[in-house]
Design a protein around this motif. Structure first.
Motif, mmCIF file in Angstrom:
data_model
loop_
_atom_site.group_PDB
_atom_site.id
_atom_site.type_symbol
_atom_site.label_atom_id
_atom_site.label_comp_id
_atom_site.label_asym_id
_atom_site.label_seq_id
_atom_site.Cartn_x
_atom_site.Cartn_y
_atom_site.Cartn_z
ATOM 1 N N CYS A 29 0.850 -1.187 0.000
ATOM 2 C CA CYS A 29 0.000 0.000 0.000
ATOM 3 C C CYS A 29 0.889 1.242 0.000
ATOM 4 C CB CYS A 29 -0.883 -0.027 1.237
ATOM 5 S SG CYS A 29 -2.071 1.308 1.304
ATOM 6 N N ASP A 45 -12.364 8.080 -11.886
ATOM 7 C CA ASP A 45 -12.004 6.672 -11.709
ATOM 8 C C ASP A 45 -10.523 6.398 -11.897
ATOM 9 O OD1 ASP A 45 -14.438 5.683 -11.038
ATOM 10 O OD2 ASP A 45 -14.874 4.781 -12.976
ATOM 11 N N ASP A 48 -8.318 5.423 -8.955
ATOM 12 C CA ASP A 48 -8.318 4.022 -8.531
ATOM 13 C C ASP A 48 -7.339 3.212 -9.375
ATOM 14 O OD1 ASP A 48 -10.275 4.447 -6.567
ATOM 15 O OD2 ASP A 48 -11.881 4.202 -8.025
ATOM 16 N N MET A 51 -3.782 4.028 -8.279
ATOM 17 C CA MET A 51 -3.408 3.357 -7.030
ATOM 18 C C MET A 51 -3.030 1.910 -7.295
ATOM 19 S SD MET A 51 -5.869 4.620 -3.952
ATOM 20 C CE MET A 51 -7.428 4.383 -4.789
ATOM 21 N N ALA A 52 -3.839 1.230 -8.092
ATOM 22 C CA ALA A 52 -3.559 -0.180 -8.398
ATOM 23 C C ALA A 52 -2.272 -0.313 -9.201
ATOM 24 C CB ALA A 52 -4.732 -0.787 -9.165
ATOM 25 N N LYS A 92 -10.723 -2.660 -15.291
ATOM 26 C CA LYS A 92 -11.440 -2.093 -14.152
ATOM 27 C C LYS A 92 -11.874 -3.193 -13.180
ATOM 28 C CE LYS A 92 -15.085 1.088 -12.820
ATOM 29 N NZ LYS A 92 -16.116 2.033 -13.243
ATOM 30 N N TRP A 95 -8.628 -3.371 -11.136
ATOM 31 C CA TRP A 95 -8.157 -2.225 -10.366
ATOM 32 C C TRP A 95 -9.171 -1.693 -9.374
ATOM 33 C CZ3 TRP A 95 -10.986 2.074 -11.543
ATOM 34 C CH2 TRP A 95 -11.312 2.374 -12.870
ATOM 35 N N GLN A 96 -10.447 -1.897 -9.612
ATOM 36 C CA GLN A 96 -11.445 -1.407 -8.655
ATOM 37 C C GLN A 96 -11.321 -2.101 -7.296
ATOM 38 O OE1 GLN A 96 -13.668 1.216 -9.569
ATOM 39 N NE2 GLN A 96 -13.763 1.331 -7.354
ATOM 40 N N SER A 99 -7.968 -1.084 -5.597
ATOM 41 C CA SER A 99 -7.966 0.268 -5.024
ATOM 42 C C SER A 99 -8.812 0.331 -3.754
ATOM 43 C CB SER A 99 -8.437 1.298 -6.051
ATOM 44 O OG SER A 99 -9.807 1.127 -6.350
ATOM 45 N N GLU A 100 -9.917 -0.408 -3.719
ATOM 46 C CA GLU A 100 -10.747 -0.430 -2.505
ATOM 47 C C GLU A 100 -9.958 -1.023 -1.337
ATOM 48 O OE1 GLU A 100 -14.196 -2.588 -3.818
ATOM 49 O OE2 GLU A 100 -14.958 -0.875 -4.968
ATOM 50 N N VAL A 103 -7.396 1.594 -0.089
ATOM 51 C CA VAL A 103 -8.020 2.645 0.718
ATOM 52 C C VAL A 103 -8.353 2.111 2.117
ATOM 53 C CG1 VAL A 103 -10.063 4.110 0.960
ATOM 54 C CG2 VAL A 103 -8.855 3.991 -1.230
#
Length: 128
Positions: A29, A45, A48, A51-52, A92, A95-96, A99-100, A103
């Motif tokens: 992270c 978006d 996200d 981040m990934a 997506k 990566w969605q 990214s969750e 966070v």
């Protein structure tokens, strides 16, 4: 004084694994301040995806079929940072959830740190 052990402990505290379907992604992270900067500079978006993109350094369970249409589901694809970075911004569905998880991890660490500071004497932080 050699701080290499402390640095390794800090990095280890930011390690994460994210299961997406049959694939497990592993990585580190980003530091909280880097995430804040990403959120401040990117407004949709793509934060996200960013981040990934910067956080993952391994995977298991990826097959050729995950990488290309018509690929073989029986051919396991070893992790390559170049391949991952080529793929991730178009996935997506990958990566969605990554990214969750990032966070959640960052917020959890920040809450713990703020509690430690709040419960310590002025000018000090508790020892781990």
């Amino acid at each position: 004084m050699d701080n290499s052990d402390l640095i390794e402990k800090l990095k280890a505290s930011r390690k994460l694994e994210v299961k997406v379907g049959h694939i497990t992604f592993s990585g580190t992270c980003p530091r909280y301040s880097r995430l804040v900067k990403l959120f401040a500079t990117i407004k949709n978006d793509s934060v996200d995806a960013a981040m990934a993109e910067i956080s993952i350094d391994g995977w298991s369970g990826v097959t050729e079929a995950d990488v290309i249409n018509g690929g073989d589901v029986n051919v396991i694809v070893p992790f390559s940072l170049d391949l991952y970075q080529e793929l991730i911004l178009d996935r997506k569905d990958w990566w969605q959830p990554i990214s969750e998880a990032i966070v959640r991890s960052a917020e959890g660490r920040q809450i713990i740190k703020e509690e430690e500071i709040k419960n310590s004497e002025a000018g000090t932080t508790p020892k781990p």
